[in-house]
Scaffold this motif. Structure first.
Motif, mmCIF file in Angstrom:
data_model
loop_
_atom_site.group_PDB
_atom_site.id
_atom_site.type_symbol
_atom_site.label_atom_id
_atom_site.label_comp_id
_atom_site.label_asym_id
_atom_site.label_seq_id
_atom_site.Cartn_x
_atom_site.Cartn_y
_atom_site.Cartn_z
ATOM 1 N N LEU A 1 1.119 -0.853 0.063
ATOM 2 C CA LEU A 1 -0.401 -0.091 0.246
ATOM 3 C C LEU A 1 0.589 1.075 -0.195
ATOM 4 O O LEU A 1 0.843 1.869 1.135
ATOM 5 C CB LEU A 1 -0.616 -0.010 1.069
ATOM 6 C CG LEU A 1 -2.326 -0.835 1.676
ATOM 7 C CD1 LEU A 1 -2.810 -1.501 2.473
ATOM 8 C CD2 LEU A 1 -2.818 -0.685 0.143
ATOM 9 N N PRO A 2 1.427 1.812 -1.245
ATOM 10 C CA PRO A 2 2.284 2.521 -1.089
ATOM 11 C C PRO A 2 1.865 4.243 -1.074
ATOM 12 O O PRO A 2 0.387 4.435 -1.037
ATOM 13 C CB PRO A 2 2.524 3.165 -2.123
ATOM 14 C CG PRO A 2 1.950 1.977 -3.707
ATOM 15 C CD PRO A 2 1.103 1.006 -2.748
ATOM 16 N N GLU B 1 -6.293 1.322 -16.447
ATOM 17 C CA GLU B 1 -4.909 1.083 -18.060
ATOM 18 C C GLU B 1 -5.238 1.875 -18.412
ATOM 19 O O GLU B 1 -4.472 2.287 -19.801
ATOM 20 C CB GLU B 1 -5.676 -0.631 -18.894
ATOM 21 C CG GLU B 1 -5.116 -0.603 -19.791
ATOM 22 C CD GLU B 1 -3.968 -0.883 -19.142
ATOM 23 O OE1 GLU B 1 -2.698 -0.827 -20.145
ATOM 24 O OE2 GLU B 1 -3.202 -1.309 -18.475
ATOM 25 N N ARG B 2 -6.373 1.883 -19.250
ATOM 26 C CA ARG B 2 -7.101 2.902 -19.934
ATOM 27 C C ARG B 2 -6.869 4.745 -19.820
ATOM 28 O O ARG B 2 -6.768 5.435 -20.239
ATOM 29 C CB ARG B 2 -8.484 3.926 -19.703
ATOM 30 C CG ARG B 2 -9.467 2.101 -20.116
ATOM 31 C CD ARG B 2 -9.431 1.797 -22.000
ATOM 32 N NE ARG B 2 -9.657 0.986 -22.341
ATOM 33 C CZ ARG B 2 -10.040 0.041 -23.334
ATOM 34 N NH1 ARG B 2 -10.057 0.956 -24.305
ATOM 35 N NH2 ARG B 2 -10.861 -0.500 -24.312
ATOM 36 N N PHE B 3 -6.503 5.346 -18.227
ATOM 37 C CA PHE B 3 -5.951 6.925 -18.385
ATOM 38 C C PHE B 3 -4.308 6.403 -18.044
ATOM 39 O O PHE B 3 -4.153 7.831 -17.709
ATOM 40 C CB PHE B 3 -6.620 7.410 -16.586
ATOM 41 C CG PHE B 3 -7.802 7.985 -17.369
ATOM 42 C CD1 PHE B 3 -8.311 8.922 -17.605
ATOM 43 C CD2 PHE B 3 -9.551 6.916 -16.925
ATOM 44 C CE1 PHE B 3 -9.507 9.207 -17.809
ATOM 45 C CE2 PHE B 3 -10.402 7.885 -16.385
ATOM 46 C CZ PHE B 3 -10.787 8.435 -17.839
ATOM 47 N N ARG B 4 -3.949 5.704 -18.421
ATOM 48 C CA ARG B 4 -2.246 5.767 -17.928
ATOM 49 C C ARG B 4 -1.654 6.467 -18.752
ATOM 50 O O ARG B 4 -0.542 6.510 -18.326
ATOM 51 C CB ARG B 4 -2.180 4.123 -18.053
ATOM 52 C CG ARG B 4 -0.346 3.772 -17.553
ATOM 53 C CD ARG B 4 0.369 2.381 -18.129
ATOM 54 N NE ARG B 4 -0.814 0.817 -17.800
ATOM 55 C CZ ARG B 4 -0.715 0.531 -16.360
ATOM 56 N NH1 ARG B 4 0.141 1.246 -14.802
ATOM 57 N NH2 ARG B 4 -2.034 -0.264 -15.766
ATOM 58 N N VAL C 1 -2.985 8.560 -6.981
ATOM 59 C CA VAL C 1 -4.679 8.197 -6.763
ATOM 60 C C VAL C 1 -5.218 8.709 -5.027
ATOM 61 O O VAL C 1 -5.002 9.001 -4.549
ATOM 62 C CB VAL C 1 -4.333 6.388 -6.625
ATOM 63 C CG1 VAL C 1 -5.845 6.183 -6.291
ATOM 64 C CG2 VAL C 1 -3.715 6.248 -8.156
ATOM 65 N N ILE C 2 -6.587 9.027 -5.683
ATOM 66 C CA ILE C 2 -7.506 9.733 -4.934
ATOM 67 C C ILE C 2 -8.526 8.763 -5.244
ATOM 68 O O ILE C 2 -8.802 8.302 -6.030
ATOM 69 C CB ILE C 2 -8.076 11.098 -5.599
ATOM 70 C CG1 ILE C 2 -6.328 12.093 -5.389
ATOM 71 C CG2 ILE C 2 -8.900 11.529 -4.172
ATOM 72 C CD1 ILE C 2 -7.210 13.515 -4.899
ATOM 73 N N LEU C 3 -8.868 8.151 -3.473
ATOM 74 C CA LEU C 3 -9.562 7.026 -3.569
ATOM 75 C C LEU C 3 -10.889 8.029 -3.277
ATOM 76 O O LEU C 3 -10.739 8.260 -2.171
ATOM 77 C CB LEU C 3 -9.379 5.898 -3.258
ATOM 78 C CG LEU C 3 -8.923 4.717 -3.799
ATOM 79 C CD1 LEU C 3 -8.279 4.137 -2.682
ATOM 80 C CD2 LEU C 3 -9.328 3.934 -4.240
ATOM 81 N N ALA D 1 -2.219 0.530 -10.705
ATOM 82 C CA ALA D 1 -1.484 2.114 -11.341
ATOM 83 C C ALA D 1 0.005 2.792 -11.363
ATOM 84 O O ALA D 1 0.339 3.537 -11.879
ATOM 85 C CB ALA D 1 -2.283 3.516 -10.327
ATOM 86 N N ASN D 2 0.516 2.256 -9.905
ATOM 87 C CA ASN D 2 2.236 1.843 -10.065
ATOM 88 C C ASN D 2 2.421 3.462 -9.882
ATOM 89 O O ASN D 2 3.449 4.209 -10.260
ATOM 90 C CB ASN D 2 3.356 1.677 -11.182
ATOM 91 C CG ASN D 2 4.290 1.233 -10.688
ATOM 92 O OD1 ASN D 2 4.573 1.417 -9.434
ATOM 93 N ND2 ASN D 2 5.169 1.822 -12.173
ATOM 94 N N ALA D 3 1.064 3.957 -9.140
ATOM 95 C CA ALA D 3 1.332 5.019 -7.966
ATOM 96 C C ALA D 3 0.930 5.126 -6.316
ATOM 97 O O ALA D 3 -0.019 4.650 -6.255
ATOM 98 C CB ALA D 3 0.388 6.400 -9.082
#
Length: 408
Positions: A171-172, A314-317, A324-326, A345-347
């Motif tokens: 969980l980065p 994948e589409r917004f990569r 990332v905001i959840l 997301a690798n973010a």
């Protein structure tokens, strides 16, 4: 049928109550040439049965069954009549059905996971129920089993602590927006699909920057498609006294940035784009070519399933996801999807939102709080509690969030 009903009446009297009827066939070959007869289940009076049995359950009350072939059998007597309401009985049956379904699901999963150690199967099942991908759940359980001693495996606390430590590595977190630039405003863009709460989130961020950090904030929206979207953000801007610019073309976006040159940070609100609408995605690329944002935050709803989140990422990569905001943690059913989301997301995670209130109901992402949500026992509570570990937290910290609440 008439003959059979007459037989029931002769045996049980005029007060007989029919509980069930069915037509059966005896003899013959493959149903051909057999003899049909009617079976009727009846009792002498409806008052003889407690309420649950009056719906046709013939267990535990004196009564008789009449059949067309003349046979009769007596149902063994039971204890005194049960006092309950029909609604109570329905709820009891629903609970029993849910328990049976849960048991069946559990047995099926157990059969599909023979490699899971018995001592950790409950842990594995809880992870899967909280939407952790099965493959990842297996990996986590295997590491717990390998890294703990037999005595530690018998300790629920030791197992949970080890699992929590492992989850934190998946969980980065990226921390809050810092706005380091001084030569020009820091441009922060929020992107994501429709309905995830981008506009409400950008209002929360703007209010937090202004009211808590005393920064000079500007807002630009390119969301001119959604009905009342501009009016919604305009209302927020007036309340917190920040300038709002509306740009319906990339050229006008550049002009808006020039007018907000005295700001420390500019928050860019983009229109919700279906990740499958190539035309709208191309339009967003044109805005980005002018905006050149310093940070791109992909806004995702915690209430979405794993497949939807993975497809959205994948589409917004292509737009260069930095963080990332959840949103809508108060509406999420399981929180294990967060693991998959951040991995795809690798973010790192920057913020989470926990309701609709502005400027509250937004928190900096913290691994310990997320781990608590992922490991919570869903069977023990229908509520979600966000409990940040940092000192001095004053917003949504420690507050109960009713599941299924307002969008965030």
């Amino acid at each position: 049928m008439a003959e059979t009903l007459g037989q029931v009446k002769r045996q049980f009297g005029s007060g007989a109550v029919i509980l069930n009827t069915r037509t059966l066939t005896k003899g013959g070959l493959l149903g051909i040439g057999g003899k049909s007869y009617v079976e009727i289940t009846a009792v002498r009076e409806m008052a003889d049965l407690p309420i649950p049995l009056r719906r046709g359950t013939l267990k535990g009350r004196s009564g008789e069954t009449g059949r067309a072939d003349g046979a009769a059998k007596t149902v063994s007597p039971a204890p005194a009549a049960v006092s309950s309401s029909p609604s109570d009985d329905v709820l009891a049956e629903v609970r029993d059905l849910k328990a049976a379904v849960a048991s069946l699901i559990g047995e099926t999963r157990r059969a599909q996971a023979p490699d899971i150690p018995e001592a950790l199967y409950g842990t594995y099942q809880r992870l899967v129920e909280n939407e952790v991908a099965e493959q990842l759940a297996r990996q986590l359980v295997a590491r717990v089993y390998d890294e703990l001693t037999p005595d530690q495996l018998r300790s629920a606390r030791a197992v949970r602590n080890k699992l929590a430590a492992l989850l934190e590595s998946f969980l980065p977190v990226a921390g809050p927006i810092r706005c380091p630039r001084s030569d020009r405003p820091a441009m922060i863009a929020l992107i994501g699909p429709t309905g995830v709460g981008k506009t409400t989130t950008i209002a929360k961020l703007a209010a937090s920057f202004c009211l808590r950090e005393h920064r000079k904030v500007g807002l630009i929206t390119v969301d001119t498609y959604r009905i009342a979207a501009v009016e919604q953000l305009k209302t927020y801007a007036e309340i917190i006294d920040v300038p709002l610019e509306v740009a319906d073309t990339p050229a006008r976006f550049g002009e808006a940035v020039t007018r907000l040159a005295d700001r420390e940070v500019i928050l860019m609100d983009t229109a919700g784009r279906s990740q499958r609408d190539e035309g709208k995605m191309a339009e967003l690329r044109e805005f980005f070519s002018v905006a050149k944002p310093d940070e791109v935050h992909l806004v995702l709803s915690s209430a979405c399933g794993e497949a939807v989140l993975a497809d959205t990422v994948e589409r917004f990569r292509e737009f260069g996801i930095d963080r990332v905001i959840l949103t809508k943690l108060d509406e999420a059913i399981g929180f294990g999807v967060i693991l998959t989301c951040l991995e795809k997301a690798n973010a790192g995670l920057s913020y989470v939102t926990t309701g609709q209130d502005v400027p509250d109901d937004i928190e900096v992402g913290e691994t310990s709080a997320l781990v608590d949500l992922i490991l919570r026992d869903r069977a023990s509570s229908d509520q979600v509690v966000w409990t940040p570990a940092r000192a001095g937290a004053t917003t949504a910290s420690g507050r109960s969030l009713l599941a299924g609440g307002a969008a965030g």
